[in-house]
Each structure stands twice: as C-alpha cells, then as structure tokens.
Design an enzyme around this catalytic site. Sequence first.
Site, PDB file in Angstrom:
ATOM      1  N   HIS A 199       0.833  -1.018   0.082  1.00  0.00           N
ATOM      2  CA  HIS A 199       0.071  -0.116   0.098  1.00  0.00           C
ATOM      3  C   HIS A 199       0.823   1.142   0.062  1.00  0.00           C
ATOM      4  O   HIS A 199       0.710   2.036  -0.732  1.00  0.00           O
ATOM      5  CB  HIS A 199      -0.969   0.024   1.273  1.00  0.00           C
ATOM      6  CG  HIS A 199      -1.849   1.006   1.431  1.00  0.00           C
ATOM      7  ND1 HIS A 199      -3.138   1.173   0.953  1.00  0.00           N
ATOM      8  CD2 HIS A 199      -1.671   2.290   1.774  1.00  0.00           C
ATOM      9  CE1 HIS A 199      -3.775   2.279   0.968  1.00  0.00           C
ATOM     10  NE2 HIS A 199      -2.919   3.106   1.696  1.00  0.00           N
ATOM     11  N   GLU A 200       1.968   1.456   0.826  1.00  0.00           N
ATOM     12  CA  GLU A 200       2.713   2.503   0.916  1.00  0.00           C
ATOM     13  C   GLU A 200       3.609   2.463  -0.104  1.00  0.00           C
ATOM     14  O   GLU A 200       3.914   3.654  -0.601  1.00  0.00           O
ATOM     15  CB  GLU A 200       3.544   2.504   2.296  1.00  0.00           C
ATOM     16  CG  GLU A 200       2.552   2.363   3.526  1.00  0.00           C
ATOM     17  CD  GLU A 200       1.714   3.603   3.765  1.00  0.00           C
ATOM     18  OE1 GLU A 200       1.760   4.632   3.060  1.00  0.00           O
ATOM     19  OE2 GLU A 200       0.671   3.333   4.349  1.00  0.00           O
ATOM     20  N   HIS A 241       1.820   4.457  -2.948  1.00  0.00           N
ATOM     21  CA  HIS A 241       1.875   5.880  -2.616  1.00  0.00           C
ATOM     22  C   HIS A 241       3.400   6.256  -3.153  1.00  0.00           C
ATOM     23  O   HIS A 241       3.359   7.454  -3.635  1.00  0.00           O
ATOM     24  CB  HIS A 241       1.743   6.324  -1.326  1.00  0.00           C
ATOM     25  CG  HIS A 241       0.436   6.113  -0.596  1.00  0.00           C
ATOM     26  ND1 HIS A 241      -0.622   7.135  -1.219  1.00  0.00           N
ATOM     27  CD2 HIS A 241      -0.372   5.557   0.242  1.00  0.00           C
ATOM     28  CE1 HIS A 241      -1.871   6.838  -0.638  1.00  0.00           C
ATOM     29  NE2 HIS A 241      -1.446   5.959   0.357  1.00  0.00           N
ATOM     30  N   GLU A 287      -4.638   7.803  -2.944  1.00  0.00           N
ATOM     31  CA  GLU A 287      -5.330   6.698  -2.454  1.00  0.00           C
ATOM     32  C   GLU A 287      -5.355   5.675  -3.841  1.00  0.00           C
ATOM     33  O   GLU A 287      -5.119   4.299  -3.506  1.00  0.00           O
ATOM     34  CB  GLU A 287      -6.452   6.851  -1.826  1.00  0.00           C
ATOM     35  CG  GLU A 287      -6.750   5.965  -0.833  1.00  0.00           C
ATOM     36  CD  GLU A 287      -5.785   5.678   0.549  1.00  0.00           C
ATOM     37  OE1 GLU A 287      -4.908   6.511   0.650  1.00  0.00           O
ATOM     38  OE2 GLU A 287      -6.025   4.686   1.169  1.00  0.00           O
TER      39      GLU A 287
END
Lengths: 499, 499
Positions: free
Chosen positions: A263-264, A267, A293
């Site tokens: 997830h990170e 980003h 997001e």
Amino acid sequence: MSTEKKYLDLVQKQNHYNQALSLLAWDARTGAPKKGAGQRSEVIGTLSSEVFALSTSNEMESLLTELEASEDTIADITAKSIKESRKEYDRNTKIPAAEFKEYVTLQSQTETLWEEAKDKSDFEMFRPNLEKLIDFKKRFIGYYGEETGHAYNTLLDDYEPGVFVDTIDEVFSDLRKNLVPLVQAVTESAHQPKMDSLLTHFPKENQQALSLDILKEIGFDFSAGRMDETVHPFAIGINPYDVRVTTKYNESDFRVSLFGTIHEGGHALYEQNISPDLIGTPLSSGTSMGIHESQSLFWEKFVGQNFAFWERNYPLLKKHANGQFDNVSLEDFYFAVNQAKPSLIRIEADELTYCLHIILRYELEKALIEGSLAVKDLPHVWNEKMQEYLGVKPANDGEGVLQDVHWSFGAFGYFPSYALGYIYAAQLKEAFTKSNPGFDQLIQQGDYAPIRSWMTENVHQFGRGKKQADILKDTTGSGIDAKPLIQYLQSKYTKLYKL
Amino acid sequence: MSTEKKYLDLVQKQNHYNQALSLLAWDARTGAPKKGAGQRSEVIGTLSSEVFALSTSNEMESLLTELEASEDTIADITAKSIKESRKEYDRNTKIPAAEFKEYVTLQSQTETLWEEAKDKSDFEMFRPNLEKLIDFKKRFIGYYGEETGHAYNTLLDDYEPGVFVDTIDEVFSDLRKNLVPLVQAVTESAHQPKMDSLLTHFPKENQQALSLDILKEIGFDFSAGRMDETVHPFAIGINPYDVRVTTKYNESDFRVSLFGTIHEGGHALYEQNISPDLIGTPLSSGTSMGIHESQSLFWEKFVGQNFAFWERNYPLLKKHANGQFDNVSLEDFYFAVNQAKPSLIRIEADELTYCLHIILRYELEKALIEGSLAVKDLPHVWNEKMQEYLGVKPANDGEGVLQDVHWSFGAFGYFPSYALGYIYAAQLKEAFTKSNPGFDQLIQQGDYAPIRSWMTENVHQFGRGKKQADILKDTTGSGIDAKPLIQYLQSKYTKLYKL
C-alpha cells in the site's frame, strides 16, 4: 530578475522549508528520541510559521497579481503553480488570525481529549469539543466562500478539489446499493476461508526481508527511498528523489506488514515518478488525496491481492516464512488473504466492506455540516447505519463513533477520498486493461514495467499539474464511476465465496 | 517586547534552523537515499543562508549594540550569549562577501581534488589549491585582526578559543620530548601483545548488541538519543534531549565499533548534560573542540581501555562474541586492546602514539601560516618528522601528507584540539581522582554515576557558557598541563611492555 523568476525562487524557498519539515515528520515517527518531542515541536513550529508567512506575504501577493495579469507569457508550470499559490494565499488570509489561532488550540486540545474519550468509550466527554469544531468549520466555510451549492463542497476542496457532493451522492449510493447485498451474501455463505495458517508466528526479521523483496519486485527505487519501521505506517515524499515508506510488524499476522508495505509502496511509486521538472514548485506532490489513494490501493488490492501475484510470489513468501505455509495450497492461501467479513473497525476492514465504512462517515459528516444532524444524535445514527450497511453493531462508542482520529482535529471532508481512491483505482485498472488486456499475465510474470509506465504517463508525472477530473477523462473517457469497482468486487467475491 | 526578549527570540530562531540542519546532516550520513543528495544540498543551502542572514542582520547588530550597553541589567545567560553572537557577527561580516564566496567555491573544489590526489598519491596535483587556500587564510586573518601576537592564534580561535601558540608550543614540546623515547622503548620491547584473537570474525549484529549494551552501561540516555550505523562515525547533538551517536562495524576488528562507540558516547554524554536552561541560545553546545574531545577520550581511553573496565565487562564481550575469546586470558586481552605501535595513519593510531601525529601537523601548520615553510617542501618535511617522532616513513604521499581531509577544506588550527583533548582528559581525570580516589574501583563496579555527575557539574552543564581556561582552573587549579597525560602513559606502557 524577472517577476516569474522571483516567484519561482519564493516558492522554491517554501519548498525547501517543506522538505525539512517532511524530514522532521518522518524522523519523529521512525525512532526519534522521546524526550526530544518538545524541542521538535518548536522547530516544526518555527519552520511552519515561516512557510505560512511566505505564503501570505506582501511579496507573494504582488508577484501573484503581476503574474496573473500576464498569464499568456509565462511558462505552463508557472501558470499552474500560481493557481496553487493563489489558492493557498486565499485560504491562509481569509480567516482572521485570532480566530484561526483559537481553532488550532481547540484542535490540539480535542485530539488529546479524543484519546481519553475513546479509551473510556465516553462520547459525552468528547461532544462539546466536537460541536465547537463543527461551528468553526461552518464559519470557515463562510469565510472561504461557498461557491458550489453546498457547504460541504468547500471542505471537499481541501482534499479532493473539483469533486462535489452531487457526484459523491450518486456514486456512493450506487456503490452502497450494490455492496450491501453482496456483503450479506458473503457473510451468509457456507464457503469460508481457513484463517489459521495466516495467524501463525512469522518473525519480524523475516517479514522485513519479505517486505523489502516485494518493494523491489513492484519497482520501488531504493536509491531514491528507504523503508523503516513505525507505529502508524505512512509514505512520505520529501522530493521525488527521496521517498520513504514505513511499515509495522505484527508477528501474529504478517498481512499487516506485507499488504501495508505494498500500500505505502503504491503511494511511493506516485511520489518517485512525479516529473523532476516540477521540483521546487507547488506542483511537486500528488494531485488529490483520492488519486493518491488510488495508487496505493491499485498496488495493494489489484496487484497484491491478485491470484496471479500469488501464483508468482507464494514461493517467495514460503521461503521467508520458513515452513509455516508448506501444507497450505495456493488456492486456500489466496482465499484466506482475501477474506471478507463485516467488522466494526474501519482500518481493519477488507476491500469488500471498506467502502461502506466510508459511505457511513460521509453521510454523517454531510448531515452535520448541513445541520440536519445534531452532534448529540451521532452515536445513535452511527450504530443504526452500521447495522444497516454491515450487519454489525458496536458494543460501545469506543469501537463505534469514537474510533477515528480525523474529526478530533477537524478533518471533515477527508473520509470520502478513501472510497474515491478505490473507485478511481478500479477505473484506472479498467482503462489500463483496454490497451493492455493481459493485466494478470503481466503480474504473474512479475513484469510490472508496463503498468508502472502507464501510471507514470497518465497519472504520476503531472503531480498537481493535472486535476483528478482530467486524469479520469483522459484515461477512461468519463467522470467518476463506481461500476468498475462494483464489477470487480462482484466478480471476485461471487467466485471466492461460491455465491 | 524587551530588547532582551527580542534578542532571545532571534537566536532561538537561528537555533531552530540549526536543529533542522543537524537533523539533515545526521540523515545524510545514516542512510538517506543517494539520489536525494542534490535536493538535500539545496535545502541545506537555503537553511544555512537563512542562519547566516540572521547572524549578520541589521536587527542582530542593533540588538547586540543595545544589549552591550546595558550588560549589567540583563540575565547572565543573555550576557554570555551576546558575546557569542557578537563574535559570529564579526566573523561573518568582516570578510567581503565576494571573497568569501570565492573561498567557499575553492574549498569544495579542493576537497574533490584532494580525494583524487590522495588516491593517486600525487601531491603536486593538490599543491596549487593548497597554496591558494593558505593565501585565503592569511588574508582572512588580516580581516579578523591579529590581536594576539601570532597569526595562527586567530585560526586557533575558531576551535579552541583562548588557547594560544605560546602555550601549545610549551605543552606539545613537553609531550613530544617524553613520548618519543617512550614510543621507541615500546617498539623495541621483546614483550608484545598477541593480536590474533582480536582480529577474528565478530558478526555485525553481535557487535551492535555489544555497542548498545556498553552505551547503556556508561549512561547514555536512549530516551534522549539513538545509535545508528554510518561510514565515518560521529556524534551530533540536535539539542540536549536528542543526541545521536553513530558507529561503523568491521567484522574482522570489533575494536572499531566498540571503542568508536564509547568515544562517540563520551561526546554524547557531554551534549545530553548541557543545562536545559541554555537551549535555544548560542551557549547550548560544547565550549571548544578540545574540551569536547576530552570527553570522548576520557570515556574511550581512561574508562574503556582501563583494566578495571575489562575486569567487569570481559564476560559481557565474551557473551556477545560467542566463544572466540574463550581461550584468551583477561590479561592477554587487555594487553592486546592496548597495543601501542607507531604507524603511518593518524586515525588508526593508538593512545600512546596519537599525539605525535598531531604535534607534527601543528608544527607544519604553524610554519605554513608564518611563512617559514613553503607548501612545496611539505611532503619532505612531513616524512622527516614522521621518521623523527615515530620511526616510520610513508612510502608515498597518499599515506603521508595527503592522508587527512582537513586541509582540503581549509581547516587550519583544528588539529591541535585533538591532542589538547588528550591532555585535558588526563588533567580532568587527575582532578576527579583527588576528590574520588577509587576511580578504578568505580569502573570495576560499573558505578559511573559519580564520574558522570562530576563531569556534568564541572564541564557539561555550562555548554559554551564557561570557557576552557575556567574549566581547567576550577577543576585542576592550573592551566593546560601535559604532565598528567605523560605520567599516565609512562606508567601504563612501562608496565604493559615491561620496560
């Protein structure tokens, strides 16, 4: 020196202070000594004040006015930058200084109060401050100017510029109507995943090695970034050449670090691939919370929770896990990591149920700002909606209306961007698949370069220089549309749960 | 607002920028991504310019002038602070800006050139730039004003304020005359330590655990600091509540990290124990390079290389080392970690020979600044002195006159503080022992609190608020004196090497 150059120097100075502030923020959350907290706040305060002072300076105002009058003769990057600076100038000058100071004090008091109220599950303790915060927000909306037909639109503008209540009402309603029965069917299905294997002991060092491997696998550039441990994981772009991800390890549940890291990492791929031409300008960051997001969720959900990803990477996981998955088939493992189950806590929710948590919050926020819902009725309405959308009911307000930090510091208008991120991610995936039908095959082969290139070409490179609406229009030909997400979830979970 | 308050606010702002700069420096040397180097330099450049601008601002000048006129009515901390600010103001305004810019450019070019010249052992390549740097230094001395009888004193003032050439000549000569024959005797002794056991494989993780244990042992406060890995170890005090040490690991020689950590830990104890009252003023740092070095050397040499320390900690070392010292007696181990042997490279020198490396550099620097030595003759004189003082001769200039980075960025006057640190450390130890005769016993018991308290009371707490001369006078009753160091070395090495 030309006016344009003067302006670019000024915003570069702001940017340099902001880079230092980003490093201070990263440091504070990755191992800075506890006793230093007081001094660190003071340093952050001094630098932030300086950035604020530059953004509202007479010099800024006169440079902007001059450049706005000569928009045709300045470079495209400058033209887009001055729009951002003007917006910042307006935001920072429209609220009377004394009132803003009062608000900031209330914010910090309320965040502390919220922690205690949450621990004690005592909403009444929190209520008066929340009421005051909402009053401030309403007054601020008045100062900013409510130009778009609904007070809440002004709040949305902080996080998802250009997206308004009418659109969100439509797509969220579409999503809710489709998700509620699907969640119910999944809950009632006799076919459920076996979770035991996932929750066995997985040593931290091994999880770390796995996270590093997976970040490399998806193309995170370690010469322009690093990975550290933290309590509340985040990614931070100091500049495109220095983007840091963090993760946290739960030795009883490796999913926290593994999917958290992906997830990170999503980003981070965004931040690493913003065009270097934008460095030092207000355009050198993600264009909106929702688009940001969409990138993290794209990698976490559409790549990391994809069957093709595990066809390729299950052996790697097994290598790091030292035997604990040896008797678990790929299919069972895949089902388990995609378990969907209604739950009370948003940050622990799976991809099927997550958006319902957001829709609930959006509806409540909007009603609070409109004035159609009183703060005192919040816990009751929260619990009713949880029952209606997810079929679960909080036993107390600590695991209900008090669970999120956001409202305690006045962040109204933030929540919708989480669900918009899911919606955009599905739209972008569908758009990619039109020109590259073999999406799953690329993932199965670990050939992420075409995916990354497409994202960079269509999203990353522009930073704030291209708005969310234009990104969607140019990639999908349409506006915000929940259908791709609904189709993805229906197809995936119908199959997984044999509905 | 009072003038005093205005001044304190101004220096606090400088201090906050400096804290951010310290964090940037720490970060750059402990794992910041490589590609970020360019942006990092720009951010550092912007913040440094701001600090410089504040230090030379009209506001600073007028506040200082006002406060200097009313010295009797301001607080003691302010009175001492304005002296530091005035000195900084004078230094930063006396050199014409254009000339200083030219110098800074030359510095950075020469540092790059030095690396290449050192690799190629080519002094001629480096010579023209070194000559130019020395010319700049001489001119700067002219601008600053040569008030103290010798041009070199002005350079010393940057690192060791209040210490002049006449004193250094005397103590260094005393030291040299005593050390040269002692080193010779040690070299010729038939009794030499067995070094093999020290140079066996010691895994990095184990060394790290040992370093952390030892830092805790000597009283480093981990809630106000942290330890990280780096290439060139250092300690940095961001503020007294956030002091960071770094270390490097050599798996074939654990001494590098162990004694390196104790050394940096000594610097850190100083920074952690500066009075909180001084935070935000120019007094919140070490009072001089020499006094700072006295603290690192005190812990590294007088504690860490003390027999009593190993009586206590040899079992701890063995535990972390996993068996490699099991057949090495405490006595043999102690002798080995105290091996004294003339060598070519300063940073690898032991405590007996180290000061001779410094004395040589001091003599050469002074002669270069006086003009009694030409840069072209430097390699020849360097080699002659190495032979005379240490009995070894460099095979080439890379391991001779080109070995240190200092001159390449114009740091003349810096070297003496390393040897002064040794001298002060021995004087402070002697002073401590007068009131606490059981020094070795305290160490053997791991009871460092009385030692730390004494150092804090007599040295640390004052920061820059008490000068080197006053610290020595109040603790030892005298000025700089090489005798305690000479006695310590003679007694220790006569015994170790059975002279």
